[in-house]
Write a protein that holds these residues in place. Structure first.
Motif, PDB file in Angstrom:
ATOM      1  N   ASN A 241      -6.388   0.188  -1.037  1.00 36.90           N
ATOM      2  CA  ASN A 241      -6.009   1.248  -1.968  1.00 36.90           C
ATOM      3  C   ASN A 241      -4.585   1.672  -1.663  1.00 36.90           C
ATOM      4  O   ASN A 241      -4.089   1.414  -0.574  1.00 36.90           O
ATOM      5  CB  ASN A 241      -6.941   2.460  -1.784  1.00 36.90           C
ATOM      6  CG  ASN A 241      -7.031   2.884  -0.317  1.00 36.90           C
ATOM      7  OD1 ASN A 241      -7.640   2.185   0.488  1.00 36.90           O
ATOM      8  ND2 ASN A 241      -6.391   3.991   0.020  1.00 36.90           N
TER       9      ASN A 241
ATOM     10  N   HIS B 211      -6.930  12.722   3.141  1.00 40.42           N
ATOM     11  CA  HIS B 211      -7.070  11.279   3.040  1.00 40.42           C
ATOM     12  C   HIS B 211      -8.168  11.037   2.027  1.00 40.42           C
ATOM     13  O   HIS B 211      -8.932  11.947   1.749  1.00 40.42           O
ATOM     14  CB  HIS B 211      -7.489  10.738   4.412  1.00 40.42           C
ATOM     15  CG  HIS B 211      -6.981   9.357   4.681  1.00 40.42           C
ATOM     16  ND1 HIS B 211      -5.679   9.100   4.984  1.00 40.42           N
ATOM     17  CD2 HIS B 211      -7.592   8.155   4.682  1.00 40.42           C
ATOM     18  CE1 HIS B 211      -5.517   7.796   5.187  1.00 40.42           C
ATOM     19  NE2 HIS B 211      -6.672   7.196   5.003  1.00 40.42           N
TER      20      HIS B 211
ATOM     21  N   SER C 185     -10.771   4.953  -1.185  1.00 40.05           N
ATOM     22  CA  SER C 185     -10.922   3.524  -0.908  1.00 40.05           C
ATOM     23  C   SER C 185     -11.667   2.819  -2.043  1.00 40.05           C
ATOM     24  O   SER C 185     -12.526   3.419  -2.684  1.00 40.05           O
ATOM     25  CB  SER C 185     -11.693   3.310   0.399  1.00 40.05           C
ATOM     26  OG  SER C 185     -10.928   3.727   1.500  1.00 40.05           O
TER      27      SER C 185
ATOM     28  N   SER D 172      -8.011  -0.686   4.121  1.00 39.34           N
ATOM     29  CA  SER D 172      -8.633  -0.573   2.806  1.00 39.34           C
ATOM     30  C   SER D 172      -7.590  -0.898   1.727  1.00 39.34           C
ATOM     31  O   SER D 172      -6.406  -0.606   1.894  1.00 39.34           O
ATOM     32  CB  SER D 172      -9.190   0.825   2.621  1.00 39.34           C
ATOM     33  OG  SER D 172      -8.201   1.791   2.923  1.00 39.34           O
TER      34      SER D 172
ATOM     35  N   ARG E  18       1.969   2.252   2.776  1.00 39.25           N
ATOM     36  CA  ARG E  18       1.371   2.815   3.991  1.00 39.25           C
ATOM     37  C   ARG E  18       2.446   3.026   5.034  1.00 39.25           C
ATOM     38  O   ARG E  18       3.264   2.141   5.273  1.00 39.25           O
ATOM     39  CB  ARG E  18       0.335   1.818   4.503  1.00 39.25           C
ATOM     40  CG  ARG E  18      -0.489   2.263   5.713  1.00 39.25           C
ATOM     41  CD  ARG E  18      -1.438   1.120   6.067  1.00 39.25           C
ATOM     42  NE  ARG E  18      -2.290   1.341   7.201  1.00 39.25           N
ATOM     43  CZ  ARG E  18      -3.585   1.697   7.115  1.00 39.25           C
ATOM     44  NH1 ARG E  18      -4.130   1.904   5.938  1.00 39.25           N
ATOM     45  NH2 ARG E  18      -4.305   1.823   8.194  1.00 39.25           N
TER      46      ARG E  18
ATOM     47  N   LYS F   1       0.806  -1.226   0.000  1.00 34.49           N
ATOM     48  CA  LYS F   1       0.000   0.000   0.000  1.00 34.49           C
ATOM     49  C   LYS F   1       0.838   1.274   0.000  1.00 34.49           C
ATOM     50  O   LYS F   1       0.313   2.350  -0.221  1.00 34.49           O
ATOM     51  CB  LYS F   1      -0.882   0.040   1.266  1.00 34.49           C
ATOM     52  CG  LYS F   1      -2.179  -0.712   1.170  1.00 34.49           C
ATOM     53  CD  LYS F   1      -3.040  -0.405   2.388  1.00 34.49           C
ATOM     54  CE  LYS F   1      -3.383   1.052   2.534  1.00 34.49           C
ATOM     55  NZ  LYS F   1      -4.797   1.373   2.480  1.00 34.49           N
TER      56      LYS F   1
HETATM   57 MG    MG Z   1      -7.799   3.365   4.371  1.00 38.10          MG
END
Ligand code: MG
Ligand code: TXA
Length: 332
Positions: free
Chosen positions: A145, A238, A151, A143, A59, A57
């Motif tokens: 994405n 976001h 998302s 999620s 992330r 991700k």
């Molecule tokens: Mg998310």
């Protein structure tokens, strides 16, 4: 590093579900349908598997994951429960509600981003539940994405965003709700706090707990939230398309003349609409609007518009969740 081949999209046949469950148990990632949005799942008890989620991700490792269980009876295995949590679990699980509670040791630190708390939910999507049952382990899933983007609410959204980062996507159709779960912090059951609004509304939670529920942002005495770290998914920016988004209480008259800008209303406007006018639900039903929101933002993002204008939803309930996502999409 991108993979040489695109992710495969699987239908939820018994054979494919069994194969995907085996892959999860072996430490691989599988994108899964849920009633809220698609998730990117890994065995929540396997730190190495969970680390792959962050890589795929993009992330940041400080942003913790949600742990998905098959049933509320498993809650005590991963978290320190309390009476308020049991009440909400009984009323709203399986469903779009995530509870934040003190974590148990069995949950690896990578899942909770080093926090002493864990976010847990029991999803209702039929195929995700069958996969959870076959895998026989809790599944950590944010999620599905790329970090910061809108998302995904369909398997195709996942493939477009993460198709070269992951191998397996389970197709469970378009998400029924279309917005991420409501998150409630119940670490202190006397002071429940709403970390993220969703389809389970603040009012429903307050009725169930017979208590007012504050929004986490206002609880500035909490040292974690004061550093803006209580719910990292609450970053102001976001769920954002690349195209700039502007939100409006009411659209100014005549603005739709700017052909290279898109205008999105909640309900279908009266009369004949210009080509750059879009709506989320023909009758203005908020459940319909929530279901359509992320898909429409993606379509408009790909539509070559210079700006996307969106009308805020009116009222409480689901409007709070829809407007929360719109304001985040608009934040720069
Ligand atoms: Mg998310
Ligand atoms: O509906 C959903 O919640 C979907 C589906 C897949 O279940 N999941 C989801 O995860 O939206 P996502 O990408 O929002 O990431 C999980 C968020 C974090 O960003 C954070 O806000 C919150 O959950 N979270 C997780 N663990 C937490 C913790 N220990 N304390 C506070 N917030 C936490």
């Amino acid at each position: 590093m991108p993979l040489p081949t695109l992710a495969r999209v699987y239908p939820g046949t018994p054979r494919h579900l069994a194969a995907l469950a085996r892959r999860l148990r072996a430490g691989e990632l599988v994108a899964v349908p849920t009633e809220t949005v698609y998730g990117l799942a890994a065995n929540a008890l396997d730190a190495r598997a969970c680390r792959k989620i962050f890589t795929a991700k993009g992330r940041p490792s400080r942003d913790p994951l949600i742990v998905h269980l098959l049933s509320a009876s498993e809650l005590e295995q991963v978290a320190e429960s309390n009476a308020a949590a049991r009440r909400l679990a009984e009323k709203f699980w399986p469903g779009p509600l995530t509870l934040v509670l003190p974590k148990k040791k069995i949950v690896p630190d990578v899942v909770t981003a080093g926090r002493p708390s864990v976010a847990v939910r029991v999803p209702s999507h039929r195929l995700f539940r069958r996969l959870l049952k076959l895998a026989g382990v809790p599944l950590a899933a944010p999620s599905a994405n790329a970090f910061g983007y809108v998302s995904p609410t369909t398997a195709e959204h996942v493939r477009l965003g993460l198709g070269r980062k992951i191998r397996h996507i389970l197709d469970g159709g378009a998400a029924r709700i279309g917005l991420e779960s409501t998150i409630v912090d119940l670490r202190d059951p006397a002071r429940p706090r709403l970390l993220r609004p969703g389809a389970i509304t603040r009012r429903e939670l307050e009725l169930a707990l017979r208590k007012k529920i504050a929004t986490a942002r206002s609880a500035s005495r909490d040292p974690e939230s004061a550093r803006g770290e209580l719910a990292p998914g609450m970053l102001a920016r976001h769920y954002s398309p690349r195209t700039p988004v502007a939100v409006h209480k009411n659209f100014p008259r005549g603005t739709a003349k700017l052909k290279n800008e898109a205008w999105v209303t909640i309900a279908r406007p009266a009369g004949r609409a210009a080509k750059n006018i879009f709506w989320l639900d023909a009758r203005g039903d908020l459940r319909g609007a929530a279901r359509r929101l992320f898909a429409l933002l993606r379509e408009l993002d790909a539509g070559g518009f210079k700006k996307i204008h969106v009308e805020l939803a009116r009222g409480g309930g689901l409007a709070e969740a829809i407007n929360d996502r719109l304001r985040r999409a608009a934040a720069r």
